[in-house]
Motif scaffolding. Structure first.
Motif, PDB file in Angstrom:
ATOM      1  N   SER A   7      -6.714   7.422   2.188  1.00 25.28           N
ATOM      2  CA  SER A   7      -7.531   7.051   1.024  1.00 25.28           C
ATOM      3  C   SER A   7      -7.724   8.239   0.081  1.00 25.28           C
ATOM      4  CB  SER A   7      -8.883   6.489   1.466  1.00 25.28           C
ATOM      5  OG  SER A   7      -9.748   7.504   1.925  1.00 25.28           O
ATOM      6  N   LYS A   8      -7.829   9.447   0.629  1.00 27.82           N
ATOM      7  CA  LYS A   8      -7.997  10.640  -0.204  1.00 27.82           C
ATOM      8  C   LYS A   8      -6.689  11.033  -0.885  1.00 27.82           C
ATOM      9  CE  LYS A   8     -11.879  12.518   2.272  1.00 27.82           C
ATOM     10  NZ  LYS A   8     -12.306  13.348   3.372  1.00 27.82           N
ATOM     11  N   ASN A   9      -5.574  10.860  -0.185  1.00 29.06           N
ATOM     12  CA  ASN A   9      -4.272  11.247  -0.734  1.00 29.06           C
ATOM     13  C   ASN A   9      -3.683  10.208  -1.681  1.00 29.06           C
ATOM     14  OD1 ASN A   9      -4.316  13.637   0.735  1.00 29.06           O
ATOM     15  ND2 ASN A   9      -3.328  12.699   2.502  1.00 29.06           N
ATOM     16  N   ASN A  10      -4.160   8.975  -1.591  1.00 31.73           N
ATOM     17  CA  ASN A  10      -3.638   7.874  -2.419  1.00 31.73           C
ATOM     18  C   ASN A  10      -4.804   7.054  -2.968  1.00 31.73           C
ATOM     19  OD1 ASN A  10      -0.628   8.099  -1.625  1.00 31.73           O
ATOM     20  ND2 ASN A  10      -1.723   8.068   0.321  1.00 31.73           N
ATOM     21  N   PRO A  11      -5.710   7.679  -3.731  1.00 25.40           N
ATOM     22  CA  PRO A  11      -6.943   6.976  -4.124  1.00 25.40           C
ATOM     23  C   PRO A  11      -6.732   5.733  -4.976  1.00 25.40           C
ATOM     24  CG  PRO A  11      -6.714   9.046  -5.327  1.00 25.40           C
ATOM     25  CD  PRO A  11      -5.646   9.023  -4.278  1.00 25.40           C
ATOM     26  N   VAL A  12      -5.762   5.754  -5.852  1.00 27.17           N
ATOM     27  CA  VAL A  12      -5.551   4.592  -6.722  1.00 27.17           C
ATOM     28  C   VAL A  12      -4.983   3.425  -5.903  1.00 27.17           C
ATOM     29  CG1 VAL A  12      -4.379   3.721  -8.791  1.00 27.17           C
ATOM     30  CG2 VAL A  12      -5.228   6.074  -8.735  1.00 27.17           C
ATOM     31  N   PHE A  13      -4.002   3.707  -5.066  1.00 26.85           N
ATOM     32  CA  PHE A  13      -3.464   2.626  -4.234  1.00 26.85           C
ATOM     33  C   PHE A  13      -4.517   2.134  -3.249  1.00 26.85           C
ATOM     34  CE2 PHE A  13      -1.356   0.744  -0.601  1.00 26.85           C
ATOM     35  CZ  PHE A  13      -0.631  -0.246  -1.239  1.00 26.85           C
ATOM     36  N   PHE A  14      -5.302   3.039  -2.689  1.00 25.91           N
ATOM     37  CA  PHE A  14      -6.326   2.619  -1.730  1.00 25.91           C
ATOM     38  C   PHE A  14      -7.364   1.736  -2.412  1.00 25.91           C
ATOM     39  CE2 PHE A  14      -9.841   2.925   1.253  1.00 25.91           C
ATOM     40  CZ  PHE A  14      -9.169   2.672   2.436  1.00 25.91           C
ATOM     41  N   LYS A  15      -7.665   2.027  -3.665  1.00 22.78           N
ATOM     42  CA  LYS A  15      -8.583   1.163  -4.424  1.00 22.78           C
ATOM     43  C   LYS A  15      -7.983  -0.237  -4.541  1.00 22.78           C
ATOM     44  CE  LYS A  15     -10.652   0.662  -8.988  1.00 22.78           C
ATOM     45  NZ  LYS A  15     -10.696   1.200 -10.351  1.00 22.78           N
ATOM     46  N   LEU A  16      -6.699  -0.319  -4.839  1.00 21.34           N
ATOM     47  CA  LEU A  16      -6.026  -1.613  -4.913  1.00 21.34           C
ATOM     48  C   LEU A  16      -6.055  -2.300  -3.551  1.00 21.34           C
ATOM     49  CD1 LEU A  16      -4.216  -3.701  -6.398  1.00 21.34           C
ATOM     50  CD2 LEU A  16      -2.252  -2.291  -5.737  1.00 21.34           C
ATOM     51  N   MET A  17      -5.750  -1.561  -2.517  1.00 25.66           N
ATOM     52  CA  MET A  17      -5.755  -2.084  -1.150  1.00 25.66           C
ATOM     53  C   MET A  17      -7.109  -2.675  -0.796  1.00 25.66           C
ATOM     54  SD  MET A  17      -4.069   0.443   1.640  1.00 25.66           S
ATOM     55  CE  MET A  17      -5.132   0.318   3.042  1.00 25.66           C
ATOM     56  N   ARG A  18      -8.149  -1.889  -1.045  1.00 25.12           N
ATOM     57  CA  ARG A  18      -9.508  -2.308  -0.698  1.00 25.12           C
ATOM     58  C   ARG A  18      -9.929  -3.531  -1.507  1.00 25.12           C
ATOM     59  NH1 ARG A  18     -12.529   2.382  -1.838  1.00 25.12           N
ATOM     60  NH2 ARG A  18     -13.069   1.431  -3.797  1.00 25.12           N
ATOM     61  N   SER A  19      -9.536  -3.581  -2.767  1.00 28.77           N
ATOM     62  CA  SER A  19      -9.941  -4.700  -3.617  1.00 28.77           C
ATOM     63  C   SER A  19      -9.310  -6.015  -3.176  1.00 28.77           C
ATOM     64  CB  SER A  19      -9.593  -4.419  -5.080  1.00 28.77           C
ATOM     65  OG  SER A  19      -8.198  -4.503  -5.290  1.00 28.77           O
ATOM     66  N   LEU A  20      -8.171  -5.929  -2.514  1.00 31.81           N
ATOM     67  CA  LEU A  20      -7.476  -7.142  -2.104  1.00 31.81           C
ATOM     68  C   LEU A  20      -7.738  -7.540  -0.656  1.00 31.81           C
ATOM     69  CD1 LEU A  20      -4.145  -6.468  -3.927  1.00 31.81           C
ATOM     70  CD2 LEU A  20      -5.855  -8.179  -4.494  1.00 31.81           C
ATOM     71  N   GLN A  21      -8.536  -6.764   0.031  1.00 26.80           N
ATOM     72  CA  GLN A  21      -8.788  -7.030   1.437  1.00 26.80           C
ATOM     73  C   GLN A  21      -9.372  -8.426   1.651  1.00 26.80           C
ATOM     74  OE1 GLN A  21     -11.370  -4.203   3.285  1.00 26.80           O
ATOM     75  NE2 GLN A  21     -10.714  -4.759   5.319  1.00 26.80           N
ATOM     76  N   TYR A  22     -10.191  -8.864   0.721  1.00 26.91           N
ATOM     77  CA  TYR A  22     -10.842 -10.164   0.880  1.00 26.91           C
ATOM     78  C   TYR A  22     -10.426 -11.152  -0.203  1.00 26.91           C
ATOM     79  CZ  TYR A  22     -13.567  -7.316   4.023  1.00 26.91           C
ATOM     80  OH  TYR A  22     -13.938  -6.471   5.024  1.00 26.91           O
ATOM     81  N   ALA A  23      -9.258 -10.940  -0.781  1.00 30.10           N
ATOM     82  CA  ALA A  23      -8.766 -11.841  -1.824  1.00 30.10           C
ATOM     83  C   ALA A  23      -8.476 -13.218  -1.242  1.00 30.10           C
ATOM     84  CB  ALA A  23      -7.501 -11.269  -2.451  1.00 30.10           C
ATOM     85  N   VAL A  53      -6.539 -16.392  -0.121  1.00 24.08           N
ATOM     86  CA  VAL A  53      -5.167 -16.445   0.388  1.00 24.08           C
ATOM     87  C   VAL A  53      -4.206 -17.114  -0.582  1.00 24.08           C
ATOM     88  CG1 VAL A  53      -5.814 -16.321   2.810  1.00 24.08           C
ATOM     89  CG2 VAL A  53      -5.621 -18.555   1.717  1.00 24.08           C
ATOM     90  N   ASP A  54      -4.716 -17.853  -1.563  1.00 27.29           N
ATOM     91  CA  ASP A  54      -3.832 -18.520  -2.519  1.00 27.29           C
ATOM     92  C   ASP A  54      -3.790 -17.831  -3.883  1.00 27.29           C
ATOM     93  OD1 ASP A  54      -6.423 -19.173  -3.209  1.00 27.29           O
ATOM     94  OD2 ASP A  54      -5.994 -21.291  -3.600  1.00 27.29           O
ATOM     95  N   ALA A  55      -4.351 -16.634  -3.986  1.00 26.67           N
ATOM     96  CA  ALA A  55      -4.326 -15.897  -5.255  1.00 26.67           C
ATOM     97  C   ALA A  55      -2.894 -15.503  -5.603  1.00 26.67           C
ATOM     98  CB  ALA A  55      -5.211 -14.651  -5.157  1.00 26.67           C
ATOM     99  N   ASP A  56      -2.623 -15.435  -6.914  1.00 25.55           N
ATOM    100  CA  ASP A  56      -1.292 -15.013  -7.358  1.00 25.55           C
ATOM    101  C   ASP A  56      -0.988 -13.612  -6.842  1.00 25.55           C
ATOM    102  OD1 ASP A  56      -0.728 -17.301  -8.731  1.00 25.55           O
ATOM    103  OD2 ASP A  56      -1.213 -16.498 -10.711  1.00 25.55           O
ATOM    104  N   GLY A  57       0.238 -13.420  -6.369  1.00 28.65           N
ATOM    105  CA  GLY A  57       0.691 -12.111  -5.932  1.00 28.65           C
ATOM    106  C   GLY A  57       0.225 -11.706  -4.543  1.00 28.65           C
ATOM    107  N   ILE A  58      -0.513 -12.557  -3.866  1.00 27.33           N
ATOM    108  CA  ILE A  58      -1.134 -12.157  -2.610  1.00 27.33           C
ATOM    109  C   ILE A  58      -0.221 -12.323  -1.392  1.00 27.33           C
ATOM    110  CG2 ILE A  58      -2.247 -14.312  -1.907  1.00 27.33           C
ATOM    111  CD1 ILE A  58      -4.031 -10.969  -2.050  1.00 27.33           C
ATOM    112  N   ASP A  59       0.850 -13.075  -1.501  1.00 30.40           N
ATOM    113  CA  ASP A  59       1.718 -13.325  -0.344  1.00 30.40           C
ATOM    114  C   ASP A  59       2.167 -12.033   0.332  1.00 30.40           C
ATOM    115  OD1 ASP A  59       1.487 -15.995  -0.850  1.00 30.40           O
ATOM    116  OD2 ASP A  59       3.480 -16.228  -1.735  1.00 30.40           O
ATOM    117  N   LYS A  60       2.708 -11.114  -0.424  1.00 30.77           N
ATOM    118  CA  LYS A  60       3.197  -9.845   0.124  1.00 30.77           C
ATOM    119  C   LYS A  60       2.048  -9.049   0.737  1.00 30.77           C
ATOM    120  CE  LYS A  60       6.539  -6.771   0.534  1.00 30.77           C
ATOM    121  NZ  LYS A  60       7.806  -7.050   1.163  1.00 30.77           N
ATOM    122  N   VAL A  61       0.925  -9.069   0.051  1.00 31.22           N
ATOM    123  CA  VAL A  61      -0.244  -8.333   0.526  1.00 31.22           C
ATOM    124  C   VAL A  61      -0.710  -8.889   1.870  1.00 31.22           C
ATOM    125  CG1 VAL A  61      -2.639  -7.738  -0.002  1.00 31.22           C
ATOM    126  CG2 VAL A  61      -0.933  -7.767  -1.832  1.00 31.22           C
TER     127      VAL A  61
END
Length: 190
Positions: free
Chosen positions: A102-118, A120-128
Motif C-alpha cells: 500500500s505504501k509502495n503503490n498508493p494510487v493502485f491500492f486506493k483503487l484496490m480498496r475502493s473496489l473491495q466492496y463493489a 458484483v455486477d458493476a461495469d469492469g468488475i469481472d477481472k477485479v
C-alpha cells in the motif's frame, strides 16, 4: 520507435490508473484517458483494445505480482509450542506485505480498496472479482494449513480469511500497525 511505443503505453497506464482511482471505472472515459496521456484513441485501442483492456492491464501489472508475493509470504510452518514462532508472526509477515504494498503503490491500492466492496455486477468488475478470488484463495490456503495444527480453526477458514483481509485493509486505512491488527485478529481465534 520502440521506445516511443513503450512510453505511450506507460503513459496511458499511468493516466488510466490516476483516473480510475479517482473516478472509478464507470466515471472514466477513454477520451479523458487519451487527452491526458497526449495520445489518440487509436493508440489506446492499439495497446489495449478497449477501456476494459486498459483496466485489466492495470490489474495484471499490479495485482498479479502482489498475489504471487503474498502466496510466498503465506506458507505456514507449524510451531504450536511457541506462540512467537507459530501463526502470529507468520500472519504479521503477510500483513506487513499488504502494508508495504500500500505504501509502495498508493494510487493502485486506493483503487484496490475502493473496489473491495463493489457490486458484483458493476461495469469492469469481472477481472477485479477474479483477482480478489486469487487473493482470498491464497489466504484461505494459509488458514487451511493452520487448521491441520490448530483444531479450533477447523471449518472457519473461509470466515477467517475474509476477516483477516478486511482487518488488514481497515488497519491500513486507519494507520494502525500491522502487528496490532494481527494481535486483535488473533484474539478472535485462540
Amino acid at each position: 520507435m520502440g521506445n516511443e511505443k513503450t512510453n505511450k503505453k506507460k503513459e496511458l497506464l499511468a493516466v488510466a490508473l490516476q483516473l480510475f482511482s479517482k473516478r472509478g471505472y464507470e466515471g472514466t472515459s477513454v477520451q479523458e484517458i487519451v487527452n491526458r496521456a497526449g495520445v489518440t484513441k487509436p493508440s489506446l485501442y492499439y495497446f489495449f483494445k478497449s477501456k476494459q483492456g486498459i483496466y485489466e492491464a492495470l490489474w495484471e501489472k499490479y495485482f498479479i505480482p502482489f498475489c504471487e508475493a503474498i502466496e510466498k509470504a503465506a506458507s505456514y510452518e507449524p510451531c504450536p509450542t511457541d506462540y512467537n514462532k507459530d501463526v502470529f508472526p507468520q500472519l504479521c509477515h503477510i500483513a506487513q506485505y499488504y502494508y508495504d504494498f500500500s505504501k509502495n503503490n498508493p494510487v493502485f491500492f486506493k483503487l484496490m480498496r475502493s473496489l473491495q466492496y463493489a457490486p458484483v455486477d458493476a461495469d469492469g468488475i469481472d477481472k477485479v472479482q477474479t483477482m480478489y478470488c486469487m487473493q482470498f484463495s491464497v489466504i484461505k490456503k494459509f488458514f487451511d494449513k493452520v487448521a491441520k495444527t490448530h483444531g479450533n480453526v477447523g471449518k472457519k477458514t473461509d470466515l477467517l480469511s475474509h476477516i483477516f483481509i478486511a482487518d488488514i485493509y481497515s488497519g491500513i486505512r486507519a494507520n494502525i500497525k500491522a502487528e496490532t491488527i494481527v494481535n486483535l485478529f488473533m484474539h478472535g481465534i485462540f
